[in-house]
Design an enzyme around this catalytic site. Structure first.
Site, PDB file in Angstrom:
ATOM      1  N   GLY A  68      -9.633  -7.630  -1.662  1.00  0.00           N
ATOM      2  CA  GLY A  68     -10.079  -8.533  -0.614  1.00  0.00           C
ATOM      3  C   GLY A  68      -9.291  -9.786  -1.179  1.00  0.00           C
TER       4      GLY A  68
ATOM      5  N   LYS B 240     -21.106 -15.348   1.062  1.00  0.00           N
ATOM      6  CA  LYS B 240     -22.511 -15.029   1.526  1.00  0.00           C
ATOM      7  C   LYS B 240     -23.218 -14.273   0.214  1.00  0.00           C
ATOM      8  CE  LYS B 240     -22.169 -14.682   6.460  1.00  0.00           C
ATOM      9  NZ  LYS B 240     -22.006 -13.527   7.484  1.00  0.00           N
TER      10      LYS B 240
ATOM     11  N   GLY C 161     -13.994  -3.124   0.283  1.00  0.00           N
ATOM     12  CA  GLY C 161     -15.291  -2.706   0.573  1.00  0.00           C
ATOM     13  C   GLY C 161     -15.594  -1.604  -0.668  1.00  0.00           C
TER      14      GLY C 161
ATOM     15  N   ARG D 232       0.825  -1.250  -0.300  1.00  0.00           N
ATOM     16  CA  ARG D 232      -0.015  -0.032   0.116  1.00  0.00           C
ATOM     17  C   ARG D 232       0.896   1.165   0.104  1.00  0.00           C
ATOM     18  NH1 ARG D 232      -5.034  -1.832   4.073  1.00  0.00           N
ATOM     19  NH2 ARG D 232      -6.082  -3.017   2.286  1.00  0.00           N
TER      20      ARG D 232
END
Length: 397
Positions: free
Chosen positions: A354, A201, A377, A40
């Site tokens: 992710g 999910k 996100g 990062r």
């Protein structure tokens, strides 16, 4: 959502004091606090170098971890300042506070071509509350705000949104690249447009599926979320992951895809096991006929071929979420094959942050993907078509 935002390239930055929001939320060793990956920090270098070379004075800021407004020694950004100094080959002046006397004095003395880093923004409880008084104090040190932390643009915090009320706000090179590539893929994709969705999910991806049903030619569903779809179609899924409260939703999506002419691909076979463990014995079974004492942990060989064939014909592929439990070698084949198919395809390939980004990097395909998003996100909300507050506040071109 307008993705056509002004960047540092469209602005005269020479001699100006710049408040630069970076994403220095780096992973650290729990015992020693040593930075375990500087990816990062490296990702922020092009914007930082551009600003310094143009003679700007850079006041960098970031959060690290979740200190919840408390000063925590193990979450100080001092190690980040040290690593950034090494990477830039010049001193990064470190402020012992955020908007206190030390930060303000150092910011006032900062010259063109110099860079400083403020202490962890989240040591101040007002950051996450988007408190206007805190945003105003941050902004008071600079003349221009540059947003280059894509991983935080879905959050309306003082340093991502609040400061734009007091300073002209533009994007850095990293955020500009995200907006150009991901925005382009959603607004005007090269077709066929294939979306690959995985992860545990269905509930995490409802908005994404809804949005992509309007845009994609093919939607591929793998990972744990596929078993909810299998059960919704009357299948037996053993002890596999399933969201029983989402069965109706899954049936509606299958119908909606049919009505819209979207090719919805679901697993036909599954690699299952009797326990969730790295050394569990794998069995290949039909996805809708998983034995009662087994759980699905990866897509099977027929499904892998079906999914990869769709990717090979694509013009644009967006992938978010692994196909199975890729952390276990015996159940990583589906995810690896998907990563390989993206790498080998001639398509514009985008991997949302992710787990899918981690898988692609771990498996060695990262350099053959068009774009790997730096925001988990944020990239998910981008795919949902939601307005990202940290992008909406930037000046339009």
């Amino acid at each position: 959502m307008n993705y056509n935002k002004k960047t540092v390239m469209d602005t005269d930055v020479a001699g100006k004091k710049i408040l630069l929001r970076c994403d220095f939320n780096v992973p650290q060793d729990k015992e020693t606090g040593a930075i375990t990956s500087d990816k990062r920090i490296v990702a922020a270098l092009p914007t930082i170098r551009y600003l310094l070379e143009k003679g700007a004075a850079v006041i960098a800021c970031s959060h690290l971890g979740k200190p919840k407004g408390e000063w925590k020694e193990k979450l100080t950004l001092a190690p980040v300042a040290k690593r950034l100094s090494e990477l830039l080959g010049q001193e990064v002046i470190f402020a012992a506070d955020i908007v206190g006397d030390d930060a303000k004095a150092k910011a006032a003395a900062l010259q063109g071509g110099q860079i400083m880093l403020l202490e962890n923004l989240r040591f101040d409880i007002r950051e996450e509350k988007n408190d206007p008084s805190f945003a105003k104090e941050l902004a008071s040190m600079a003349e221009l705000y540059v947003s280059d932390a894509f991983g935080t643009v879905h959050r309306a915090h003082a340093s991502t949104v609040g400061v734009a009320a007091y300073l002209p706000a533009v994007s850095g090179l990293l955020v500009a690249k995200e907006l150009e590539i991901m925005g382009g893929a959603l607004q005007d994709p090269k077709r066929p447009f294939v979306a690959v969705l995985g992860g545990a999910k269905v509930s995490d991806k409802i908005g994404v599926i809804n949005n992509l049903l309007e845009k994609a030619d093919t939607i591929i569903i793998g990972g744990g979320m596929a078993y909810t779809f299998a059960k919704a179609q009357g299948g037996s899924i053993g002890t596999s992951l399933c969201e029983n409260d989402k069965l109706d939703y899954a049936r509606q999506m299958i119908e909606k895809a049919k009505a819209r002419g979207v090719n919805l691909l679901l697993p036909v076979d599954t690699v299952a096991a009797r326990e969730f463990a790295a050394d569990a014995e794998p069995f290949t079974v039909e996805t809708r006929a998983i034995p009662d004492d087994m759980m699905g942990l990866d897509i099977g060989p027929k499904t892998t071929e079906l999914f990869c064939a769709a990717v090979r014909k694509a013009g644009t592929v967006v992938w978010n979420g692994p196909m199975g439990v890729f952390e276990f070698e015996a159940f990583a084949k589906g995810t690896r094959a998907m990563a390989q198919a993206l790498a080998d395809s001639g398509a514009v390939t985008i991997v949302g942050g992710g787990d899918s980004a981690a898988a692609v990097e771990q498996m060695g395909f990262a350099d053959r993907i068009t774009h790997i998003s730096t925001g988990g996100g944020a990239s998910l909300e981008f795919l949902e078509g939601l307005e990202l507050p940290g992008v909406a506040c930037l000046l339009d071109k």
